[in-house]
Design a protein around this motif. Structure first.
Motif, PDB file in Angstrom:
ATOM      1  N   THR A  47       0.854  -1.186   0.000  1.00  0.00           N
ATOM      2  CA  THR A  47       0.000   0.000   0.000  1.00  0.00           C
ATOM      3  C   THR A  47       0.889   1.235   0.000  1.00  0.00           C
ATOM      4  O   THR A  47       1.720   1.400   0.905  1.00  0.00           O
ATOM      5  CB  THR A  47      -0.930   0.029   1.225  1.00  0.00           C
ATOM      6  N   VAL A  48       0.713   2.082  -1.019  1.00  0.00           N
ATOM      7  CA  VAL A  48       1.585   3.259  -1.167  1.00  0.00           C
ATOM      8  C   VAL A  48       0.691   4.489  -1.333  1.00  0.00           C
ATOM      9  O   VAL A  48      -0.261   4.483  -2.120  1.00  0.00           O
ATOM     10  CB  VAL A  48       2.526   3.115  -2.380  1.00  0.00           C
ATOM     11  N   ILE A 170      -2.559   3.693  -3.804  1.00  0.00           N
ATOM     12  CA  ILE A 170      -2.527   2.578  -4.752  1.00  0.00           C
ATOM     13  C   ILE A 170      -2.082   1.321  -4.007  1.00  0.00           C
ATOM     14  O   ILE A 170      -1.179   1.377  -3.163  1.00  0.00           O
ATOM     15  CB  ILE A 170      -1.591   2.882  -5.945  1.00  0.00           C
ATOM     16  N   SER A 171      -2.759   0.211  -4.287  1.00  0.00           N
ATOM     17  CA  SER A 171      -2.459  -1.062  -3.633  1.00  0.00           C
ATOM     18  C   SER A 171      -2.062  -2.101  -4.668  1.00  0.00           C
ATOM     19  O   SER A 171      -2.607  -2.140  -5.769  1.00  0.00           O
ATOM     20  CB  SER A 171      -3.674  -1.568  -2.836  1.00  0.00           C
ATOM     21  N   LEU A 172      -1.099  -2.942  -4.293  1.00  0.00           N
ATOM     22  CA  LEU A 172      -0.644  -4.047  -5.134  1.00  0.00           C
ATOM     23  C   LEU A 172      -0.761  -5.328  -4.322  1.00  0.00           C
ATOM     24  O   LEU A 172      -0.054  -5.522  -3.335  1.00  0.00           O
ATOM     25  CB  LEU A 172       0.804  -3.817  -5.580  1.00  0.00           C
ATOM     26  N   HIS A 191       5.290   6.571   3.599  1.00  0.00           N
ATOM     27  CA  HIS A 191       4.197   6.463   2.623  1.00  0.00           C
ATOM     28  C   HIS A 191       4.115   5.077   1.988  1.00  0.00           C
ATOM     29  O   HIS A 191       3.322   4.875   1.086  1.00  0.00           O
ATOM     30  CB  HIS A 191       4.376   7.518   1.531  1.00  0.00           C
ATOM     31  N   TRP A 192       4.936   4.158   2.469  1.00  0.00           N
ATOM     32  CA  TRP A 192       5.040   2.818   1.882  1.00  0.00           C
ATOM     33  C   TRP A 192       4.790   1.769   2.959  1.00  0.00           C
ATOM     34  O   TRP A 192       5.305   1.878   4.073  1.00  0.00           O
ATOM     35  CB  TRP A 192       6.424   2.644   1.272  1.00  0.00           C
ATOM     36  N   ASN A 193       3.986   0.771   2.638  1.00  0.00           N
ATOM     37  CA  ASN A 193       3.702  -0.272   3.618  1.00  0.00           C
ATOM     38  C   ASN A 193       3.601  -1.619   2.909  1.00  0.00           C
ATOM     39  O   ASN A 193       3.032  -1.727   1.809  1.00  0.00           O
ATOM     40  CB  ASN A 193       2.394   0.025   4.359  1.00  0.00           C
TER      41      ASN A 193
END
Length: 440
Positions: A47-48, A170-172, A191-193
């Motif tokens: 998740t970013v 945005i999710s990957l 901002h990155w998880n």
């Protein structure tokens, strides 16, 4: 066209294979990536939060099992081909793909056209582009500045103002665990998880790791086991036996032996059906490497011949084998290459006529092995002939169920001598009671 492959490593991630295709005739080009590793024990969800346009250059690896989601605009990109791209690249591809069918939707389905047009407008605002500019470069390039300049009919120019940027998330999501989303500076990027999770049963089914109960065959092939003795070291062992059906042929029985004491291994194939009333002769013209991959069943009653190199195997040689044509030729080579006259006691033969005959036979055998190796590599065309008087041999037809143009199958009546060797002349198939009364 030309396909180029590159094995590369992504820092903090793993090795991937990047493939690039280019057609010099029409200009079509395409890129794709595949993971160079195995499916990971857990799935992964990135998740970013994208706060400005500078962060659209974050790289991401999207495997063919991964799903990309932008919840703020209700956009979900389903699993498809693998990609090594950026956030901007994903959005541009989406805008281009959705725009292709918009004229048709406008005429055939106006409500759907309006909904998709609203999504496209938001995506273009993110990229700071107008309609039709999705294929013209990327963020930060010189041509982007040129596109902002508008030339009016009177010759004057004006510069188009940047569209306001609305932050989004945005999710990957990749159940295989083989996707990656770039972070800034370090994994502690606020901002990155990244979150690893255990896959669901349905996800394991999608990955091919398990099968649904309904998809599993109702009757599993049963494997029989019976005690035996190792022919190499004499230790006790178990021989496994299973019945297998070969399409367009018949049932066969595969027996496998594995000695855990000395490492001896052996496998053999037997017919699982009745004796055929006629013999069978299979002739195959081998012309390329594709023919070497044909499945082949050679029974213990079949003879084999390759006239081009004067190879003749009598029935019973190598026993029953279920392999490929290439595998059978390799077995023949491994067996015969150890029988050259320069090995063993013949290497110390005395000088004289015996030694001269030995050298002559050795040179002839070396020439034979060279021809056999050429057949193993399909560097020369050759003819394979399998003659089985009980029709228990099989050679795969690549054109099944249609006839194979390179293969000829001929059935023939067995001779009295062949029936005698097989023991058929002494078999009593009818009149058992009368035979028993005569014996009394």
């Amino acid at each position: 066209g030309i396909t180029r492959l590159l094995l590369t490593s992504i820092p903090y991630f793993k090795e991937i294979v990047v493939s690039s295709f280019l057609c010099t005739h029409c200009g079509h080009r395409d890129t794709e990536i595949q993971s160079a590793g195995e499916i990971q024990p857990k799935g992964v969800l990135y998740t970013v939060h994208i706060l400005n346009r500078d962060e659209l250059d974050r790289q991401l690896v999207k495997s063919n099992f991964a799903t990309v989601t932008i919840p703020d605009i209700q956009l979900t990109i389903p699993a498809g081909r693998g990609q090594l791209t950026t956030v901007e690249g994903i959005i541009r591809d989406t805008v281009r793909d959705l725009s292709i069918s918009q004229p048709l939707r406008k005429a055939m389905d106006p409500p759907t056209y309006e909904k998709i047009e609203e999504i496209l407008r938001k995506l273009r605002d993110i990229l700071n582009i107008e309609e039709g500019e999705e294929d013209e470069g990327g963020i930060g390039q010189d041509d982007d500045e040129q596109r902002k300049v508008t030339v009016h009919p009177d010759g004057t120019t004006s510069v188009r103002a940047d569209k306001p940027f609305v932050p989004f998330t945005i999710s990957l999501d990749d159940p295989s665990g083989n996707s990656f989303f770039q972070f800034k500076d370090s994994p502690s990027d606020p901002h990155w998880n990244m979150r690893a999770y255990n896959r669901t049963f349905d996800q394991n089914v999608t990955l091919g790791l398990v099968a649904r109960p309904d998809d599993m065959p109702s009757e599993q092939p049963e494997i029989y086991s019976f005690p035996s003795t190792c022919s190499s070291c004499g230790h006790e062992l178990e021989t496994l036996m299973q019945q297998v059906n070969i399409p367009y042929f018949q049932d066969i029985i595969i027996m496998a032996t594995n000695c855990y004491a000395c490492g001896y291994r052996d496998n053999e194939v037997k017919s699982g059906g009745a004796v055929a009333p006629k013999g069978k002769k299979i002739t195959l013209k081998v012309e390329d490497e594709e023919d070497l991959s044909r499945d082949l069943l050679k029974s213990d009653t079949a003879g084999l011949e390759i006239p081009e190199i004067d190879l003749v195997l009598q029935p019973g040689t190598l026993g029953g084998r279920f392999t490929t044509l290439e595998g059978l030729l390799n077995e023949i080579y491994n067996e015969l290459s150890t029988k050259v006259f320069r090995t063993g006691d013949s290497a110390t033969a005395g000088i004289g006529q015996i030694g001269m005959d030995q050298k002559k036979d050795e040179r002839g055998f070396e020439h034979f092995l060279t021809g056999l190796k050429e057949c193993m590599a399909a560097s020369r065309p050759f003819t394979l002939i399998i003659d089985d008087p009980v029709s228990n041999s099989y050679l795969q037809n690549l054109y099944a169920p249609d006839p194979d143009p390179n293969m000829e199958i001929v059935e023939y009546e067995r001779t009295h001598e062949q029936n005698e060797e097989l023991g058929f002349n002494d078999m009593v198939l009818e009149g058992y009671d009368a035979e028993a009364e005569g014996t009394k």
